[in-house]
Scaffold this motif. Structure first.
Motif, PDB file in Angstrom:
ATOM      1  N   VAL A   1       0.800   4.312  -2.575  1.00  0.00           N
ATOM      2  CA  VAL A   1       0.762   5.746  -2.260  1.00  0.00           C
ATOM      3  C   VAL A   1       1.639   6.494  -3.257  1.00  0.00           C
ATOM      4  O   VAL A   1       1.255   7.528  -3.811  1.00  0.00           O
ATOM      5  N   VAL A   2       2.828   5.943  -3.510  1.00  0.00           N
ATOM      6  CA  VAL A   2       3.737   6.609  -4.440  1.00  0.00           C
ATOM      7  C   VAL A   2       3.161   6.590  -5.856  1.00  0.00           C
ATOM      8  O   VAL A   2       3.216   7.590  -6.579  1.00  0.00           O
ATOM      9  N   LEU A   3       2.583   5.449  -6.233  1.00  0.00           N
ATOM     10  CA  LEU A   3       1.999   5.344  -7.569  1.00  0.00           C
ATOM     11  C   LEU A   3       0.931   6.414  -7.774  1.00  0.00           C
ATOM     12  O   LEU A   3       0.952   7.162  -8.752  1.00  0.00           O
TER      13      LEU A   3
ATOM     14  N   LEU B   1       0.832  -1.208   0.000  1.00  0.00           N
ATOM     15  CA  LEU B   1       0.000   0.000   0.000  1.00  0.00           C
ATOM     16  C   LEU B   1       0.867   1.260   0.000  1.00  0.00           C
ATOM     17  O   LEU B   1       0.547   2.250  -0.659  1.00  0.00           O
ATOM     18  N   ALA B   2       1.989   1.197   0.720  1.00  0.00           N
ATOM     19  CA  ALA B   2       2.894   2.354   0.716  1.00  0.00           C
ATOM     20  C   ALA B   2       3.404   2.599  -0.702  1.00  0.00           C
ATOM     21  O   ALA B   2       3.528   3.751  -1.145  1.00  0.00           O
ATOM     22  N   ALA B   3       3.677   1.497  -1.442  1.00  0.00           N
ATOM     23  CA  ALA B   3       4.103   1.670  -2.835  1.00  0.00           C
ATOM     24  C   ALA B   3       2.974   2.269  -3.661  1.00  0.00           C
ATOM     25  O   ALA B   3       3.204   3.101  -4.544  1.00  0.00           O
TER      26      ALA B   3
ATOM     27  N   SER C   1       0.486   9.113  -6.004  1.00  0.00           N
ATOM     28  CA  SER C   1       0.990  10.485  -5.877  1.00  0.00           C
ATOM     29  C   SER C   1       1.627  10.936  -7.188  1.00  0.00           C
ATOM     30  O   SER C   1       1.551  12.108  -7.548  1.00  0.00           O
ATOM     31  N   THR C   2       2.241   9.996  -7.907  1.00  0.00           N
ATOM     32  CA  THR C   2       2.800  10.370  -9.209  1.00  0.00           C
ATOM     33  C   THR C   2       1.683  10.794 -10.150  1.00  0.00           C
ATOM     34  O   THR C   2       1.798  11.801 -10.867  1.00  0.00           O
ATOM     35  N   LEU C   3       0.585  10.037 -10.124  1.00  0.00           N
ATOM     36  CA  LEU C   3      -0.540  10.406 -10.985  1.00  0.00           C
ATOM     37  C   LEU C   3      -1.122  11.758 -10.574  1.00  0.00           C
ATOM     38  O   LEU C   3      -1.512  12.563 -11.423  1.00  0.00           O
ATOM     39  N   PHE C   4      -1.170  12.004  -9.265  1.00  0.00           N
ATOM     40  CA  PHE C   4      -1.650  13.314  -8.802  1.00  0.00           C
ATOM     41  C   PHE C   4      -0.720  14.422  -9.273  1.00  0.00           C
ATOM     42  O   PHE C   4      -1.178  15.493  -9.697  1.00  0.00           O
TER      43      PHE C   4
END
Lengths: 659, 102, 284, 207
Positions: free
Chosen positions: D39-41, D35-37, D43-46
């Motif tokens: 989050v990064v995925l 799930l932490a990964a 956040s990149t899209l955001f």
């Protein structure tokens, strides 16, 4: 009939491109036939399937990673030699621009993603569970998935050479040159989709090793007692977990541009090509540390073992690893200082980049002082580790020079940069994995690699390496930029390039000698019956070589840093027979079953990927459905473990002389 | 070490969490559509509300506090949040310029 | 010992070749011909000097360790396998690198800010440098003329290159005059350069942009102010005006030789990925 | 899990619920890391969405496009489904198989409702010409919200497959762990949606 066959051949297999393709086709067919024939002749199909293709054993997976990495080293190395052959003299037209563009693209991509990464992950697989006293990784099944996803991703990338054409926009694949308009063929799709497949496997590896290291250490092994290689793998796993999702997204966005008409990186409709550079390096910079930190870990182990001394400044080593990991996420703009994001942005990222030199410097000095008052033994493994220090230093320090933004305006994309990253990646990662290979080979196969041949390989490779890349610094300052397929005479570049090419041939020779060393060792094995040929310090040396399936008959109790060294040199009681296994403590062991499914699912991924590359959705979508079915079947699988009985463990341990 | 949930009775934690999450959403809608605030204030306040929503999910629904050994999963989430912040903030900062020549 | 000799030899070769080569003047980055390149060279030599401190320290320690502590038969003296570390030493090699970095970051930041401003107080010349699929076009908005694959500048006056791109990214690099800047579609970039004296310098694209990338080489001809004015006048009177056919030839993927125009067609609007749209969007 | 066997894994604190027993503890932790990964995925899209928000290339802007009623209902559906999923986990810990089935089925239905609304929202945009190729803003919008939507789809399929397993095997350490993990996934999708609601829809309406 013949005509239409030839047409298909031209369209999909590029038969119209001449003898190089024909030779490659012939070689691939012959090699495949040879392998199939050999396996059939030796009746080894079942063995291959049962022992290797379906295995979930971390040691075997590690070996397969390393074999694949060697194959990719060969492929990427050939690309490198072709590049150097082309650049040996001015105005050379041995290759056309089209072919040269493909060759440098595959060289970079293969070396970073399909050589360095799997080699590193292979060593991780072999050493980490043994170093922490575990019986396997946390998720052995997932581990097999990771390997096969990487393997089929790499295969997919490699077949582009003979089916449809390789990508040709550089390993950085900058938009818009890699976008649908300027690069309409399938080559770039191969890049995007094969990296995507391999990348999924890499994220899984990261999670797997993070959980393994945090949750499965032997009793008594606190975090601050872990071997330094394990520490480096822990930190690397963290970087993988937080960097690779960015790659996943970045590749997906360009894929949307190419296949579904989105406008992320195109010039029309508001897309921003620079955004590709931004996203790519958010992943790309941490990626550099993913391949370098485990090498640092190897050097820590090797330098300490062959100086026969504790690692100097253990805590500082750990702290600097953590610092490097955090900083690695805050420096990505130094890859595009020349894109004009402004003086404040450049100043900030210059500073954060230079900061990385501090923890790295701490590590270099700690390695030097590990040798202080030690007893240095010059084994092949140690030679690679020692050569790392001065060579990597040159790469690292030119890195600091590059970090200074205004100076970078003069270095950027020149051969100065090319020299820098080869000094870092070869003297760091490649020397590191070679050092690790010689170091752990006995643990993998129960025999030492031949030291004499190994030293020859080392000297040839190391000297040739300097010959190849040192002149590049100068030629870069003379104005030669990377990715030029040819250059004019009269600029003074010629002699340097010739020296570089000769050096590259030398590196090739060094590689061949190393492969010969492996072949020689297989023919004339020098058995290691002790399990501890180097007077090792960490737990992997406390068990037989090669390690039994369950690794440890009895899980050891750890009392400090360098657990096995402490067992061999107890402080209070008189030295006991440390190698013996306490029979009364042996219990039946739970081990995971082999499974054919990771292999099958990855084949399906390969097929699906191939379908999407050619935009054959009739192939791509069924492929993905097979993947989904495989995952659901896995979810419904309840009996996936077996026991190894006490008797069997005792038999194995007696055979290894431990009982 | 762990917060052992009660195995009996009424699921208070969940109900409270649900009510709060609905309330926070309504507040966000109200802030944006009924209050006449400066845009930056609006955005900052709805982001703060979103963070509270996340905490509700994590603490009341996702049993974040249950663990065996050190709270590594919390550390990884925090690190993930740090990276997320770096990526979003960094990208906006870096890509903010559209042209160096006005 | 053999190992050691090799190291010293390579250091020696390194030093000698540096001296020898910088003497013969082909290392263009080390022979700046303008204030921007000079400023960058100062930074390069300063950083090189700082790095040499580290090189000397590490190489010396490295040699010392290898000679002193290699395993010898029978000798047990001076062997301390349990040594854990040394706080003082570790502090030293944490603090010294920090100091080196401070010594480097201060001039770095100063230069970074200095380079976004004109390099001298003279009246700037604006030249729009457009990279378009394997050629460089230089438009002089003040004079209304355009050159292709070569550029003429007055010496001793700051030149403001405004970088634009049709198609892929390139990077304008004239190492004798100073560092590079990318030309990116849809983002107008700026690069200040200046030549100290009249002369001819080589420029090229430093960023790979496809098959014809290697041909994106051009000469930068710096002339004295009077020669420059005469040249502009000559172009205005003798060179042809750009025709639609020239325009299409220039925006298509092609490699061309040098050209000169007394009048050019301006590219405008959102720069299109589609070639057709690019042909159709002139606004002259 | 038989006692006295040397397993791959360390025994864990017995004060933890059923789903942590055996190797459940490892898998739950592994899933948190996943799930932490994620989050990064996301956040990149955001980040991509935020950079491209204004790049509408003459096409519709977020303000013109988004429909307050639609995204508000979607939000309430997903929030409620997260709550019912939580109740499913709660019942699981009380060993109440029927309660689990009931609440989780309601979750699936709410999820399907959400998905249906999202698909019709997308279909509406496409029908008025606001498709993925219209502008960089719309590319970023569709990929960000669509990635969340495909996660929801996958989540529904996953929940159903685990529901079948719970029906067959009852609540055992293994099925409990699987249900707990898919629950985490579902709550996480709610977390992502909260940010889509805030950053994409609400902000898109005022900016």
């Amino acid at each position: 009939m013949l005509h239409s066959i030839l047409q298909i051949g031209d369209k999909y297999f590029m038969w119209n491109e001449g003898p190089m393709i024909w030779t490659s086709d012939a070689l691939i067919v012959l090699t495949s036939l040879g392998i199939v024939g050999l396996l059939t002749y030796l009746k080894r199909w079942k063995w291959l399937w049962d022992e290797w293709l379906t295995t979930v054993d971390h040691k075997k997976i590690g070996i397969m990673y390393i074999i694949a990495a060697f194959a990719m080293f060969f492929r990427g190395g050939m690309d490198g030699l072709i590049i150097r052959a082309q650049l040996a003299i001015p105005n050379n037209h041995f290759l056309t621009a089209e072919h040269y563009d493909q060759v440098f693209t595959t060289h970079g991509t293969i070396m970073i993603l399909f050589m360095a990464m799997p080699f590193i992950i292979g060593l991780m697989n072999i050493a980490v569970p043994l170093q922490i006293g575990a019986r396997d990784v946390a998720f052995p099944y997932l581990n097999a998935m990771s390997f096969w996803l990487f393997f089929f991703g790499a295969l997919l990338f490699n077949i582009s050479f003979v089916i449809g054409g390789s990508p040709d926009a550089g390993w950085t694949s900058y938009a818009p040159i890699a976008g649908p308009f300027y690069d309409p063929g399938v080559g770039e799709n191969y890049y995007l989709i094969s990296l995507q497949i391999a990348g999924i496997g890499t994220i899984a590896t990261g999670i797997n090793f993070l959980v393994t290291i945090l949750k499965m250490r032997a009793p008594g092994m606190t975090l601050m007692r872990m071997p330094m290689f394990t520490w480096s793998v822990l930190i690397t796993s963290v970087i993988i977990i937080f960097a690779f999702p960015v790659l996943t997204v970045t590749l997906a966005l360009l894929m949307f541009d190419r296949l579904f008409g989105a406008h992320f990186f195109s010039v029309t409709h508001g897309g921003l090509p620079m955004m590709w550079a931004n996203l790519f390096w958010i992943w790309g910079h941490p990626e550099v540390y993913i391949v370098i930190l485990p090498a640092f870990g190897v050097f820590s182990e090797v330098v300490s073992t062959f100086s026969h001394k504790r690692l100097f400044g253990y805590k500082a080593m750990v702290v600097s690893l953590v610092a490097i990991a955090i900083l690695s996420f805050t420096t990505w703009v130094h890859h595009f200082f020349t894109m004009g994001a402004g003086a404040s942005v450049n100043s900030f990222f210059s500073f954060s980049t230079m900061l990385i030199a501090v923890p790295t410097g701490v590590k270099i000095f700690n390695w030097l002082f590990t040798m202080y008052k030690g007893r240095i033994e010059f084994t092949t493994s140690m030679l690679w580790a020692l050569a790392f220090i001065p060579n990597f230093l040159i790469g690292g320090l030119t890195g600091v020079m590059l970090a200074s933004a205004p100076a970078d305006y003069q270095y950027h994309n020149s051969y100065f940069l090319v020299a820098h990253f080869h000094y870092v990646l070869i003297a760091g990662t490649v020397f590191g994995v070679f050092s690790g290979l010689y170091y752990w080979w006995p643990k993998m196969f129960g025999q030492k690699l031949n030291e004499r041949i190994g030293k020859w390989a080392f000297w040839i490779f190391m000297i040739s390496f300097n010959m190849t890349f040192m002149p590049m610094y100068f030629v870069g300052l003379m104005g030669m930029t990377r990715r030029m397929y040819t250059y004019p005479a009269g600029l003074g570049w010629g002699p340097f390039n010739l020296i570089e090419t000769i050096g590259a041939l030398g590196m090739g020779l060094g590689f061949v000698v190393m492969v010969f060393d492996i072949a020689y060792t297989i023919r004339h094995p020098e058995k290691d019956l002790t399990g501890d040929p180097w007077d090792g310090r960490t737990l992997e040396w406390s068990i037989p070589s090669p390690a039994p399936e369950y690794n440890f008959a009895v899980i050891p109790e750890v009392k400090g840093i360098d657990a096995y060294w402490m067992m061999k040199h107890p402080k209070e009681q008189e030295p006991g027979p440390v190698k013996a296994v306490d029979k009364s403590k042996i219990r039946p062991i739970h081990m995971p079953n082999n499974s054919y499914r990771p292999f099958i699912i990855s084949v399906a991924f390969f097929v699906a990927g191939f379908g999407f590359i050619w935009q054959w959705y009739w192939l791509g979508i069924p492929g993905l459905i097979v993947v989904a079915i495989g995952l659901f079947l896995r979810s419904f699988e309840y009996n996936d473990e077996h026991f190894i009985s006490t008797e069997e463990i005792e038999r194995t341990e007696i055979a290894a002389g431990r009982l | 070490m762990s917060s052992q949930p009660s195995h009996e009775g009424f699921p208070w934690k969940h109900v409270i969490g649900f009510v709060l999450s609905i309330l926070l959403t309504v507040m966000a809608l109200w802030l944006v559509f009924s209050l006449q605030l400066p845009v930056s204030t609006e955005i900052v306040s709805i982001l703060v509300l979103a963070v509270f929503q996340v905490l509700i999910q994590l603490l009341l629904f996702m049993h974040l506090t249950e663990r065996d050994g050190p709270a590594y999963h919390v550390i990884s989430l925090i690190f993930g949040a740090f990276i997320a912040f770096t990526i979003v903030g960094g990208s906006i900062w870096i890509m903010a310029f559209r042209s160096m020549v006005s | 010992m053999q190992f050691l000799r090799k190291r010293w030899r390579s250091v020696l070769i390194f030093a000698l070749s540096t001296l020898m080569l910088s003497g013969c003047g082909k290392i263009v980055v080390l022979n700046p011909q303008g204030p921007v390149a000079t400023e960058e060279l100062h930074l390069i030599t300063w950083s090189f000097g700082l790095m040499m401190i580290v090189v000397v320290a590490v190489f010396a320690l490295f040699a010392f360790m290898l000679i002193k502590y290699r395993a010898k038969k029978g000798s047990k003296s001076d062997y301390q396998p349990e040594q854990e570390g040394n706080r003082l030493l570790e502090t030293v090699w944490t603090v010294v690198p920090i100091l080196i970095i401070i010594a480097l970051i201060i001039p770095t930041i100063k230069t970074t800010y200095a380079l976004v401003k004109p390099p001298s107080t003279g009246t700037p010349v604006v030249i729009k440098a457009v990279s378009a699929n394997w050629k460089w076009m230089f438009q002089y908005p003040g004079q209304g003329i355009e050159t292709v694959n070569y550029v003429v500048i007055p010496a001793n006056r700051p030149i403001e290159f405004q970088l634009d791109a049709i198609g892929p990214m390139n990077s304008l690099w004239i190492p004798a005059l100073g560092g590079q800047e990318y030309s990116m579609p849809g983002m107008l970039m700026r690069l200040w350069l200046q030549a100290d004296h009249p002369g001819t310098y080589v420029g090229r694209s430093a960023n790979f942009s496809g098959r014809g990338f290697v041909h994106m080489v051009f000469n930068v001809i710096a002339k004295s102010p009077s020669d420059y004015a005469a040249w502009v006048q000559k172009v205005k009177t003798t060179a042809p005006a750009m025709t639609m056919a020239d325009y299409q030839k220039l925006t298509a993927q092609s490699v061309v030789s040098t050209m000169t125009f007394s009048h050019y067609i301006q590219f405008s609007g959102p720069r299109n990925n589609s070639m057709n749209a690019m042909y159709m969007a002139p606004n002259s | 899990m038989a006692v006295n066997m040397e397993s791959l894994h360390e025994p864990i604190s017995s004060s933890l619920p059923l789903e942590y027993q055996g190797d459940g503890n490892l898998k739950i932790f592994g899933f948190w890391v996943f799930l932490a990964a994620e989050v990064v995925l996301f956040s990149t899209l955001f980040a991509v969405y935020l950079v491209f928000h204004g790049n509408v290339a003459g096409g519709p802007t977020s303000q013109q496009l988004f429909d307050i009623r639609g995204f508000t209902i979607e939000t309430f559906l997903l929030l409620t489904s997260s709550f019912t999923m939580g109740l499913g986990t709660y019942e699981m810990r009380r060993q109440n198989t029927k309660g689990v089935l009931a609440w989780v089925l309601i979750t699936v239905l709410l999820g399907l409702g959400f998905l249906g609304m999202e698909i019709s929202e997308f279909a509406h945009y496409v029908s008025i010409g606001a498709n993925i190729s219209r502008s960089a803003f719309l590319s970023a919008f569709f990929v960000l919200v669509g990635t969340h939507g495909s996660h929801v789809t996958l989540g529904i399929l996953w929940i159903l497959s685990i529901l079948v397993q719970v029906m067959r095997k009852g609540i055992t350490p293994k099925t409990a762990r699987k249900l707990f993990v898919v629950g985490l996934y579902w709550h996480f999708l709610d977390v992502v949606w909260v940010f889509i609601f805030t950053v994409v829809y609400l902000t898109g309406k005022v900016m």
